[in-house]
Every structure is written in structure tokens, then in C-alpha cells.
Design an enzyme around this catalytic site. Structure first.
Site, mmCIF file in Angstrom:
data_model
loop_
_atom_site.group_PDB
_atom_site.id
_atom_site.type_symbol
_atom_site.label_atom_id
_atom_site.label_comp_id
_atom_site.label_asym_id
_atom_site.label_seq_id
_atom_site.Cartn_x
_atom_site.Cartn_y
_atom_site.Cartn_z
ATOM 1 N N MET A 96 -2.488 -7.252 7.022
ATOM 2 C CA MET A 96 -3.442 -8.162 6.368
ATOM 3 C C MET A 96 -2.849 -8.807 5.120
ATOM 4 S SD MET A 96 -6.678 -5.570 6.528
ATOM 5 C CE MET A 96 -7.010 -4.574 7.989
ATOM 6 N N SER A 97 -1.523 -8.909 5.071
ATOM 7 C CA SER A 97 -0.905 -9.461 3.851
ATOM 8 C C SER A 97 0.385 -10.207 4.207
ATOM 9 C CB SER A 97 -0.586 -8.319 2.881
ATOM 10 O OG SER A 97 0.438 -7.498 3.390
ATOM 11 N N HIS A 157 -3.446 0.496 -5.479
ATOM 12 C CA HIS A 157 -2.673 -0.604 -6.052
ATOM 13 C C HIS A 157 -2.847 -0.582 -7.565
ATOM 14 C CE1 HIS A 157 -1.665 -3.107 -2.446
ATOM 15 N NE2 HIS A 157 -2.555 -2.292 -1.929
ATOM 16 N N ASN A 161 0.688 3.324 11.208
ATOM 17 C CA ASN A 161 -0.229 3.806 12.259
ATOM 18 C C ASN A 161 -0.007 3.011 13.540
ATOM 19 O OD1 ASN A 161 -1.641 1.702 10.380
ATOM 20 N ND2 ASN A 161 -2.566 1.450 12.389
ATOM 21 N N ALA A 213 2.217 -2.330 4.463
ATOM 22 C CA ALA A 213 1.893 -1.329 5.470
ATOM 23 C C ALA A 213 1.365 -2.093 6.679
ATOM 24 C CB ALA A 213 0.827 -0.381 4.941
ATOM 25 N N SER A 254 0.820 -1.230 0.000
ATOM 26 C CA SER A 254 0.000 0.000 0.000
ATOM 27 C C SER A 254 0.841 1.261 0.000
ATOM 28 C CB SER A 254 -0.875 0.064 1.256
ATOM 29 O OG SER A 254 -1.840 -0.918 1.235
ATOM 30 N N HIS A 275 -8.018 3.994 6.610
ATOM 31 C CA HIS A 275 -7.167 3.616 5.489
ATOM 32 C C HIS A 275 -6.427 4.857 4.979
ATOM 33 C CE1 HIS A 275 -5.706 1.390 2.076
ATOM 34 N NE2 HIS A 275 -6.308 2.193 1.218
ATOM 35 N N HIS A 320 -5.192 -9.586 -1.807
ATOM 36 C CA HIS A 320 -5.411 -9.781 -0.368
ATOM 37 C C HIS A 320 -6.507 -10.826 -0.169
ATOM 38 C CE1 HIS A 320 -3.862 -5.645 -0.776
ATOM 39 N NE2 HIS A 320 -3.228 -5.904 0.364
ATOM 40 N N TYR A 324 -8.742 -10.721 2.048
ATOM 41 C CA TYR A 324 -10.031 -10.066 2.349
ATOM 42 C C TYR A 324 -10.793 -9.621 1.102
ATOM 43 C CZ TYR A 324 -7.344 -5.700 1.829
ATOM 44 O OH TYR A 324 -6.535 -4.707 1.364
ATOM 45 N N GLU A 325 -10.123 -9.638 -0.051
ATOM 46 C CA GLU A 325 -10.829 -9.279 -1.280
ATOM 47 C C GLU A 325 -11.782 -10.394 -1.709
ATOM 48 O OE1 GLU A 325 -8.216 -7.016 -4.287
ATOM 49 O OE2 GLU A 325 -6.774 -7.905 -2.917
HETATM 50 N N1 HPA Z 1 -4.033 -3.280 11.249
HETATM 51 C C1 HPA Z 1 -4.064 -4.159 10.220
HETATM 52 N N2 HPA Z 1 -3.556 -3.908 9.040
HETATM 53 C C2 HPA Z 1 -2.955 -2.727 8.845
HETATM 54 C C3 HPA Z 1 -2.893 -1.762 9.850
HETATM 55 C C4 HPA Z 1 -3.462 -2.054 11.125
HETATM 56 O O1 HPA Z 1 -3.445 -1.245 12.073
HETATM 57 N N3 HPA Z 1 -2.239 -0.686 9.334
HETATM 58 C C5 HPA Z 1 -1.924 -1.010 8.049
HETATM 59 N N4 HPA Z 1 -2.354 -2.240 7.757
#
Ligand code: HPA
Length: 266
Positions: free
Chosen positions: A205-206, A55, A229, A107, A25, A241, A77, A79-80
Site C-alpha cells: 500500500m505504499s 512509524h 506474509n 512491507a 513498517s 497487521h 500512506h 489510506y491515511e
Molecule cells: N497486502 C497489502 N499490503 C501489505 C500486505 C498485503 O498482504 N502485507 C504487507 N503490506
């Protein structure tokens, strides 16, 4: 797979990538100014169409500092909604094309309370909490063994190199454990507490499916997270996001420098 490889080889001719790079990301523009062959995922037989904003969804075949590379601008991903075997298909394709080293970026949210948004983290190991394993199903023994060893998924030498280069570049560079959740919802504060107790330093998540399959295929893996974050509950603010993408943008120059320095010495 045969059709996929034939389609790609027709376009790249005798170009044989040795290094694979997966850009996460906000980090996708690493490949923007490279001269090379670009192939959209949607044009490749066997590939899915990537959907996440930010992306690009293409393979870039190019030389990076004299090293032949295949770069994924955008990834799939779980989750897609794709089957987990579809997420890791490009890694298997890379293996078939001759890739020996895979650099995976992402990320991630910080779980470790001493981490800050904007830090980079070399992944030392992972915890798979996605609830699924990409190797489930019939084993293709041309790629790897049924029960692959997982004691060094992230290559120690490459990790050491990345940590050294990060320090030389004056980046805040960490070395920690990445926990993978399926997403797409971010975690609850209680889940982040759980991850911390488990020994995770960052969450995303990847990456885990791809790293797992690359290790299974005998590739050396380097994983780098951009901490975008503080994970839920670390600071009492809401997660978005937008924040993730903005931090990734802010850090991308340092990240690019690190990637370049590491590739140079691979
Ligand atoms: N949690 C899960 N996936 C993420 C996060 C998060 O805080 N930040 C970027 N991808």
C-alpha cells in the site's frame, strides 16, 4: 516549499544529503543508532503528522558509511486520508535538498506462490493500482516534465547491486514486480488472483507514489520489499497487521545488513 527547505537547512546547516532512504513498517529502527540531526514531521512546515503505529515520523540527517543521507523514519500512506500530493511531498523536499538516489523500503504480501514470508524482494517494476497518480495537477517544471518516461523507474544498476549483495549475505532475495493498492483493507483472494494474472509478485500500500515522483524528479530509485506474509488466498489463513510487523521485525537484521552493504558500494 521555500519555507520547508529554509526550516530544514537552518537545522542541518551545510549538511547536503545525497542519498534518501524511506524506511517502511517495522524497519524504522535502521536509523535509531545513527548520530545526526532528527526533525519530527510535525515540526516541519508543509509536512503532515504521520499516524500509523510502528512509524516514528521523523527525518534523520546522518552519515551512513561516510555517505550523507536523509532518512524517513515513517512515511505517509494514501489510506491515511491525505491528498496524494501530500504523500510525495517529502520526496520533492529531498530533491530540493540535493538527493540523487532514493532507497525505498516497504512491507509487502507475496503474490508469487514461490515466495515466503521473510524473503526480501528487489523491486524490478511496479503496477500502480492505487487509482490515482501523484503527478495529477499543475506541473512544477523545476522538478520534472509533464509526461515523464517510466521505462526504468527502478535503476537497473542499483537493483543488480542489491541482488548481488543479498546473495553474498545468504539472504533469500527475489526480484519482482510490486503492485500498489490503496488499502487500508487487505486484498481479497480474487484480487490476489487478479494481481498474479497481471504479473505482480508482491502487493502493498505504499512505495509507488514515492518511486514515481523520484523518477519524475530524475533520481535513481532502489526499491526493496520485505515479504511479511502470504497474500490473501495463497495460504488459507487470515491476514493481520500484527503478522506483518512481526515478520518485518524477524527479518530486520538481514534487511539492515543488505541496506548497509548496498549503501557502502553506491
Ligand atoms: N497486502 C497489502 N499490503 C501489505 C500486505 C498485503 O498482504 N502485507 C504487507 N503490506
Amino acid at each position: 516549499m521555500k519555507e520547508t527547505i529554509e526550516f530544514i537547512q537552518k537545522q542541518i546547516k551545510d549538511f547536503q544529503p545525497e542519498i534518501g532512504i524511506i524506511l517502511g513498517s517495522g524497519l524504522g529502527d535502521f536509523a535509531d543508532n545513527l548520530e545526526g540531526v532528527r526533525i519530527k514531521y510535525s515540526d516541519i512546515p508543509g509536512f503532515e503528522t504521520s499516524t500509523v503505529a510502528g512509524h516514528k515520523g521523523q527525518l534523520v540527517f546522518a552519515e551512513v558509511l561516510g555517505k550523507k543521507a536523509v532518512i524517513m523514519q515513517g512515511r505517509y500512506h494514501y489510506y491515511e486520508g491525505y491528498h496524494i500530493s501530500r504523500i510525495v511531498y517529502p520526496v520533492k523536499v529531498m530533491k530540493k535538498l540535493g538527493v540523487k538516489i532514493l532507497v525505498i523500503t516497504n512491507a509487502a504480501g507475496s503474490v508469487n506462490k514461490s515466495y515466503n514470508a521473510g524473503d526480501l524482494m528487489v523491486i524490478s517494476d511496479h503496477i500502480n493500482l492505487m487509482g490515482v497518480n501523484p503527478l495529477i495537477g499543475e506541473n512544477d517544471s523545476t522538478l520534472g516534465d509533464r509526461f515523464p518516461d517510466m521505462s526504468e523507474v527502478y535503476n537497473h544498476q542499483l537493483s543488480k547491486l542489491a541482488l548481488e549483495k543479498g546473495k553474498e549475505l545468504n539472504l533469500t532475495i527475489r526480484n519482482g514486480v510490486y503492485a500498489a493498492m490503496s488499502g487500508p483493507s487487505y486484498e481479497t483472494p480474487a484480487e490476489i488472483n487478479m494481481l498474479r494474472i497481471m504479473g505482480a509478485d508482491a502487493v502493498g500500500m505504499s512505495t509507488v507514489p514515492e518511486a514515481l515522483v523520484a523518477n519524475y524528479c530524475g533520481m535513481k530509485v532502489l526499491g526493496i520489499s520485505c515479504i511479511t506474509n502470504s497474500a490473501a488466498g495463497v495460504h488459507p489463513s487470515r491476514l493481520s497487521h500484527k503478522e506483518v510487523v512481526e515478520t518485518a521485525k524477524r527479518v530486520k537484521d538481514g534487511f539492515k545488513k543488505l541496506l548497509t552493504a548496498v549503501i557502502k558500494e553506491m
